[in-house]
Design a protein around this motif. Sequence first.
Motif, PDB file in Angstrom:
ATOM      1  N   ALA A   1       0.585  -1.052   0.024  1.00  0.00           N
ATOM      2  CA  ALA A   1      -0.300  -0.145   0.376  1.00  0.00           C
ATOM      3  C   ALA A   1       0.865   1.186  -0.112  1.00  0.00           C
ATOM      4  O   ALA A   1       0.740   2.424   0.087  1.00  0.00           O
ATOM      5  N   ALA A   2       2.209   1.755   0.261  1.00  0.00           N
ATOM      6  CA  ALA A   2       3.555   2.216   0.118  1.00  0.00           C
ATOM      7  C   ALA A   2       3.107   2.886  -1.164  1.00  0.00           C
ATOM      8  O   ALA A   2       4.118   3.063  -1.577  1.00  0.00           O
ATOM      9  N   THR A   3       2.160   3.286  -1.938  1.00  0.00           N
ATOM     10  CA  THR A   3       2.591   3.472  -3.390  1.00  0.00           C
ATOM     11  C   THR A   3       3.100   4.813  -3.388  1.00  0.00           C
ATOM     12  O   THR A   3       3.110   5.580  -1.989  1.00  0.00           O
ATOM     13  N   VAL A   4       4.136   5.592  -4.084  1.00  0.00           N
ATOM     14  CA  VAL A   4       4.108   6.846  -3.867  1.00  0.00           C
ATOM     15  C   VAL A   4       3.189   7.685  -3.420  1.00  0.00           C
ATOM     16  O   VAL A   4       3.115   8.984  -3.412  1.00  0.00           O
ATOM     17  N   ARG A   5       2.006   7.342  -4.830  1.00  0.00           N
ATOM     18  CA  ARG A   5       0.919   8.186  -4.159  1.00  0.00           C
ATOM     19  C   ARG A   5      -0.025   8.197  -2.892  1.00  0.00           C
ATOM     20  O   ARG A   5      -0.038   9.140  -2.544  1.00  0.00           O
ATOM     21  N   ALA A   6      -0.237   7.139  -2.505  1.00  0.00           N
ATOM     22  CA  ALA A   6      -0.431   7.128  -1.358  1.00  0.00           C
ATOM     23  C   ALA A   6       0.777   7.920  -0.012  1.00  0.00           C
ATOM     24  O   ALA A   6      -0.144   8.541   0.559  1.00  0.00           O
TER      25      ALA A   6
ATOM     26  N   ALA B   1       2.746  10.725  -0.799  1.00  0.00           N
ATOM     27  CA  ALA B   1       2.324  12.280  -0.736  1.00  0.00           C
ATOM     28  C   ALA B   1       0.849  12.542  -0.688  1.00  0.00           C
ATOM     29  O   ALA B   1       0.943  13.360   0.478  1.00  0.00           O
ATOM     30  N   ALA B   2       0.053  11.153  -0.524  1.00  0.00           N
ATOM     31  CA  ALA B   2      -1.196  12.032  -0.244  1.00  0.00           C
ATOM     32  C   ALA B   2      -1.386  11.178   1.633  1.00  0.00           C
ATOM     33  O   ALA B   2      -1.484  12.516   2.251  1.00  0.00           O
ATOM     34  N   GLU B   3      -0.571  11.096   2.584  1.00  0.00           N
ATOM     35  CA  GLU B   3      -0.242  10.548   4.441  1.00  0.00           C
ATOM     36  C   GLU B   3       0.461  11.971   4.341  1.00  0.00           C
ATOM     37  O   GLU B   3      -0.162  12.590   5.409  1.00  0.00           O
ATOM     38  N   ALA B   4       1.178  12.183   3.705  1.00  0.00           N
ATOM     39  CA  ALA B   4       2.347  13.280   4.057  1.00  0.00           C
ATOM     40  C   ALA B   4       0.972  15.167   3.415  1.00  0.00           C
ATOM     41  O   ALA B   4       2.199  15.897   4.036  1.00  0.00           O
ATOM     42  N   GLY B   5       0.926  14.942   2.857  1.00  0.00           N
ATOM     43  CA  GLY B   5      -0.742  16.446   2.392  1.00  0.00           C
ATOM     44  C   GLY B   5       0.664  17.240   0.935  1.00  0.00           C
ATOM     45  O   GLY B   5       1.033  17.879   1.597  1.00  0.00           O
ATOM     46  N   VAL B   6       1.513  16.419   0.567  1.00  0.00           N
ATOM     47  CA  VAL B   6       2.281  16.989  -0.748  1.00  0.00           C
ATOM     48  C   VAL B   6       2.515  16.715  -2.133  1.00  0.00           C
ATOM     49  O   VAL B   6       1.615  15.799  -2.021  1.00  0.00           O
ATOM     50  N   SER B   7       2.605  16.753  -3.287  1.00  0.00           N
ATOM     51  CA  SER B   7       2.532  16.449  -4.657  1.00  0.00           C
ATOM     52  C   SER B   7       3.502  15.004  -4.385  1.00  0.00           C
ATOM     53  O   SER B   7       4.211  15.504  -3.699  1.00  0.00           O
ATOM     54  N   LEU B   8       2.816  14.811  -5.879  1.00  0.00           N
ATOM     55  CA  LEU B   8       3.289  13.662  -5.920  1.00  0.00           C
ATOM     56  C   LEU B   8       5.534  14.104  -6.776  1.00  0.00           C
ATOM     57  O   LEU B   8       5.923  13.206  -6.619  1.00  0.00           O
ATOM     58  N   GLY B   9       5.173  15.337  -6.895  1.00  0.00           N
ATOM     59  CA  GLY B   9       6.442  15.564  -7.514  1.00  0.00           C
ATOM     60  C   GLY B   9       7.601  15.460  -6.259  1.00  0.00           C
ATOM     61  O   GLY B   9       8.875  15.609  -6.382  1.00  0.00           O
TER      62      GLY B   9
END
Length: 210
Positions: free
Chosen positions: A28-33, A35-43
């Motif tokens: 479940a620890a995808t880059v997208r997940a 980023a969402a957990e940290a409240g930042v963008s994928l970039g």
Amino acid sequence: MNRLPVAERREQLIEAALAVASRDGIDAATVRAVAAEAGVSLGVVHYCFQDKDELLRAMAHAITSANLERSLGELPPEADDPESVIEGVIDALWAGIRDSRGPQLLSYELTTSSLRHAELNQVAIEQYRGQWAAAEQVLDLVERSAHVSWSVPRGTLARTVVAVIDGFSLAWLVDGDSEAARAGLQGFGRFLATVAVPSSLEADAAATLA
């Protein structure tokens, strides 16, 4: 979004990745997940970590470092004999493992997942190199605190320490018997004390050989 130095942002993302993976599993620890957990963008994630492999290595290092910090920081101030020093280290280490079930389970998931995926194989290698190095640091602490050395090579002993801790930790994750795990680790600690040689005796032996 606040601008943070890269080092601080990496720590934030590692914590987010650990939270996601501990809660939902390593897959479940995808880059997208993250980023969402940290409240930042994928970039932002891609800027701080080249790929998921690098992020997983950082997660494994963070777990190992946290365990090491706990085991090095909780010695009784009056302890100076090998048995007491080793007992204090093991109690502190076990308390840290017991109180962080999610990260401990995650550390095994990191290992097995990386072994199943060739592109992640380096994660398991670096994970265990970190654990062996951490065990050597603990053994060095015991040497300095109790004024002893080891009758077997420290590197060999470090690998044994990691293997034993792995075994009892994994069994505890399965059966939840904290007391049995602690008792087993303390039994191993008593064995460690038998291979600790007072530094004065080793110095005398060296002088005799000279």
